[in-house]
Design a protein around this motif. Structure first.
Motif, PDB file in Angstrom:
ATOM      1  N   ILE A 177       0.840  -1.200   0.000  1.00  0.00           N
ATOM      2  CA  ILE A 177       0.000   0.000   0.000  1.00  0.00           C
ATOM      3  C   ILE A 177       0.875   1.249   0.000  1.00  0.00           C
ATOM      4  O   ILE A 177       0.634   2.214  -0.726  1.00  0.00           O
ATOM      5  N   LYS A 178       1.918   1.230   0.813  1.00  0.00           N
ATOM      6  CA  LYS A 178       2.781   2.402   0.939  1.00  0.00           C
ATOM      7  C   LYS A 178       3.518   2.714  -0.356  1.00  0.00           C
ATOM      8  O   LYS A 178       3.751   3.876  -0.685  1.00  0.00           O
ATOM      9  N   THR A 179       3.906   1.688  -1.095  1.00  0.00           N
ATOM     10  CA  THR A 179       4.731   1.919  -2.285  1.00  0.00           C
ATOM     11  C   THR A 179       3.913   2.115  -3.558  1.00  0.00           C
ATOM     12  O   THR A 179       4.365   2.790  -4.480  1.00  0.00           O
ATOM     13  N   GLN A 180       2.712   1.537  -3.635  1.00  0.00           N
ATOM     14  CA  GLN A 180       1.968   1.527  -4.890  1.00  0.00           C
ATOM     15  C   GLN A 180       0.722   2.406  -4.910  1.00  0.00           C
ATOM     16  O   GLN A 180       0.193   2.685  -5.976  1.00  0.00           O
ATOM     17  N   PHE A 181       0.226   2.820  -3.738  1.00  0.00           N
ATOM     18  CA  PHE A 181      -0.979   3.652  -3.688  1.00  0.00           C
ATOM     19  C   PHE A 181      -0.652   4.960  -2.974  1.00  0.00           C
ATOM     20  O   PHE A 181       0.005   4.972  -1.945  1.00  0.00           O
ATOM     21  N   ASP A 182      -1.121   6.056  -3.539  1.00  0.00           N
ATOM     22  CA  ASP A 182      -0.905   7.369  -2.917  1.00  0.00           C
ATOM     23  C   ASP A 182      -1.896   7.561  -1.774  1.00  0.00           C
ATOM     24  O   ASP A 182      -2.880   8.289  -1.917  1.00  0.00           O
ATOM     25  N   LEU A 183      -1.631   6.936  -0.646  1.00  0.00           N
ATOM     26  CA  LEU A 183      -2.559   7.004   0.471  1.00  0.00           C
ATOM     27  C   LEU A 183      -1.842   7.405   1.749  1.00  0.00           C
ATOM     28  O   LEU A 183      -0.735   6.942   2.023  1.00  0.00           O
ATOM     29  N   SER A 184      -2.479   8.243   2.520  1.00  0.00           N
ATOM     30  CA  SER A 184      -2.017   8.570   3.858  1.00  0.00           C
ATOM     31  C   SER A 184      -2.712   7.630   4.838  1.00  0.00           C
ATOM     32  O   SER A 184      -3.909   7.381   4.722  1.00  0.00           O
ATOM     33  N   ILE A 185      -1.947   7.115   5.811  1.00  0.00           N
ATOM     34  CA  ILE A 185      -2.471   6.071   6.697  1.00  0.00           C
ATOM     35  C   ILE A 185      -2.200   6.446   8.150  1.00  0.00           C
ATOM     36  O   ILE A 185      -1.116   6.911   8.495  1.00  0.00           O
ATOM     37  N   ILE A 186      -3.198   6.233   9.001  1.00  0.00           N
ATOM     38  CA  ILE A 186      -2.998   6.232  10.448  1.00  0.00           C
ATOM     39  C   ILE A 186      -3.259   4.809  10.909  1.00  0.00           C
ATOM     40  O   ILE A 186      -4.344   4.260  10.690  1.00  0.00           O
ATOM     41  N   TYR A 187      -2.246   4.226  11.534  1.00  0.00           N
ATOM     42  CA  TYR A 187      -2.235   2.787  11.791  1.00  0.00           C
ATOM     43  C   TYR A 187      -2.089   2.519  13.282  1.00  0.00           C
ATOM     44  O   TYR A 187      -1.067   2.861  13.889  1.00  0.00           O
ATOM     45  N   VAL A 188      -3.106   1.929  13.890  1.00  0.00           N
ATOM     46  CA  VAL A 188      -3.089   1.625  15.320  1.00  0.00           C
ATOM     47  C   VAL A 188      -2.637   0.187  15.545  1.00  0.00           C
ATOM     48  O   VAL A 188      -3.126  -0.741  14.894  1.00  0.00           O
ATOM     49  N   SER A 189      -1.706   0.021  16.464  1.00  0.00           N
ATOM     50  CA  SER A 189      -1.269  -1.324  16.857  1.00  0.00           C
ATOM     51  C   SER A 189      -0.555  -1.234  18.197  1.00  0.00           C
ATOM     52  O   SER A 189      -0.027  -0.183  18.564  1.00  0.00           O
ATOM     53  N   HIS A 190      -0.537  -2.350  18.923  1.00  0.00           N
ATOM     54  CA  HIS A 190       0.257  -2.405  20.156  1.00  0.00           C
ATOM     55  C   HIS A 190       1.501  -3.271  19.960  1.00  0.00           C
ATOM     56  O   HIS A 190       2.253  -3.505  20.902  1.00  0.00           O
ATOM     57  N   ILE A 191       1.731  -3.708  18.713  1.00  0.00           N
ATOM     58  CA  ILE A 191       2.895  -4.540  18.390  1.00  0.00           C
ATOM     59  C   ILE A 191       4.011  -3.650  17.836  1.00  0.00           C
ATOM     60  O   ILE A 191       3.901  -3.095  16.742  1.00  0.00           O
ATOM     61  N   GLU A 192       5.090  -3.508  18.601  1.00  0.00           N
ATOM     62  CA  GLU A 192       6.157  -2.571  18.251  1.00  0.00           C
ATOM     63  C   GLU A 192       6.814  -2.910  16.916  1.00  0.00           C
ATOM     64  O   GLU A 192       7.067  -2.026  16.083  1.00  0.00           O
ATOM     65  N   ASP A 193       7.132  -4.176  16.676  1.00  0.00           N
ATOM     66  CA  ASP A 193       7.792  -4.570  15.428  1.00  0.00           C
ATOM     67  C   ASP A 193       6.927  -4.253  14.217  1.00  0.00           C
ATOM     68  O   ASP A 193       7.432  -3.818  13.173  1.00  0.00           O
ATOM     69  N   GLU A 194       5.650  -4.473  14.357  1.00  0.00           N
ATOM     70  CA  GLU A 194       4.695  -4.182  13.290  1.00  0.00           C
ATOM     71  C   GLU A 194       4.709  -2.697  12.955  1.00  0.00           C
ATOM     72  O   GLU A 194       4.772  -2.298  11.783  1.00  0.00           O
ATOM     73  N   LEU A 195       4.682  -1.860  13.982  1.00  0.00           N
ATOM     74  CA  LEU A 195       4.678  -0.415  13.779  1.00  0.00           C
ATOM     75  C   LEU A 195       5.984   0.062  13.144  1.00  0.00           C
ATOM     76  O   LEU A 195       5.979   0.909  12.249  1.00  0.00           O
ATOM     77  N   LYS A 196       7.112  -0.483  13.598  1.00  0.00           N
ATOM     78  CA  LYS A 196       8.408  -0.069  13.050  1.00  0.00           C
ATOM     79  C   LYS A 196       8.547  -0.481  11.592  1.00  0.00           C
ATOM     80  O   LYS A 196       9.202   0.208  10.800  1.00  0.00           O
ATOM     81  N   THR A 197       7.945  -1.605  11.222  1.00  0.00           N
ATOM     82  CA  THR A 197       8.018  -2.075   9.840  1.00  0.00           C
ATOM     83  C   THR A 197       7.254  -1.156   8.895  1.00  0.00           C
ATOM     84  O   THR A 197       7.697  -0.887   7.773  1.00  0.00           O
ATOM     85  N   LEU A 198       6.118  -0.627   9.349  1.00  0.00           N
ATOM     86  CA  LEU A 198       5.212   0.086   8.439  1.00  0.00           C
ATOM     87  C   LEU A 198       5.244   1.602   8.582  1.00  0.00           C
ATOM     88  O   LEU A 198       4.973   2.314   7.614  1.00  0.00           O
ATOM     89  N   SER A 199       5.573   2.111   9.770  1.00  0.00           N
ATOM     90  CA  SER A 199       5.336   3.535  10.049  1.00  0.00           C
ATOM     91  C   SER A 199       6.519   4.418   9.690  1.00  0.00           C
ATOM     92  O   SER A 199       7.681   4.040   9.848  1.00  0.00           O
TER      93      SER A 199
END
Length: 206
Positions: A177-199
């Motif tokens: 999504i980040k590389t192919q679609f021009d979209l702004s995202i707010i992403y909620v998670s309590h998993i630190e690795d997940e957030l670091k990968t995407l945010s």
């Protein structure tokens, strides 16, 4: 740019939010302990918590101005929301769920074919949600949100309830999504690795 300065009382607790988010083609991660108001923040932005008091603006357009007794209805906010429980329409096929989003879009930015290909949904198009695995349901829910062509995509723990293999697979699609679609995202998670990968930036709520 998303500007939010508001508060809400829920279950005898008062949640206060004052943030300026630089959003253009970025993913903002939201983290914090359970019960700190992460999901509530998304629901306020989306217009699903109408008891919130204060001001919200998205790209200089007012979504809520409590002093002027103005609140824009959720369906007019041009915001996509991916819930933890996916909320697919059970009576519709995957294709029917996707076409519903296209009908609701005010401006069509992405073709059905592009999104179906991006999320590997072709083999699933004629199935109904009850015939899908957890990971497949989440892929369809994210694809449906993208097809609504929102200015902003809100994602509330979209990997919740998935096993490790399903999480790894879905993370690949979320990166896409980040590389192919021009979209702004707010992403909620309590998993630190997940957030670091995407945010691109992570905000911690108290």
């Amino acid at each position: 740019m998303l500007q939010i300065d508001c508060s809400i009382k829920l279950n005898q607790k008062i949640f206060k939010y004052k943030h300026h988010f630089e959003l253009k083609n970025r993913c903002i991660g939201i983290s914090g302990d359970s019960g700190c108001g992460k999901t509530t923040l998304l629901r306020i932005i989306a217009g699903l918590e109408t008891n919130a008091q204060g001001n919200i603006k998205l790209n200089n357009e007012a979504l809520q101005l409590s002093d002027e007794n103005f609140i824009k209805p959720a369906f007019k906010r041009d915001i996509g929301f991916v819930f933890q429980d996916t909320r697919l329409f059970p009576h519709l096929t995957v294709l029917g769920n996707l076409k519903y989003a296209l009908k609701r879009a005010t401006t069509v930015k992405f073709s059905l074919e592009k999104v179906v290909e991006a999320f590997s949904l072709t083999p699933l198009l004629q199935r109904k949600p009850l015939m899908l695995s957890g990971g497949e349901k989440h892929r369809v829910a994210i694809a449906r949100a993208i097809l609504s062509s929102p200015q902003l995509l809100l994602m509330d723990e979209p990997l919740s309830g998935l096993d490790s293999a399903q999480k790894v697979e879905l993370l690949k699609y979320l990166k896409y999504i980040k590389t192919q679609f021009d979209l702004s995202i707010i992403y909620v998670s309590h998993i630190e690795d997940e957030l670091k990968t995407l945010s691109d930036e992570i905000i911690y709520l108290n």
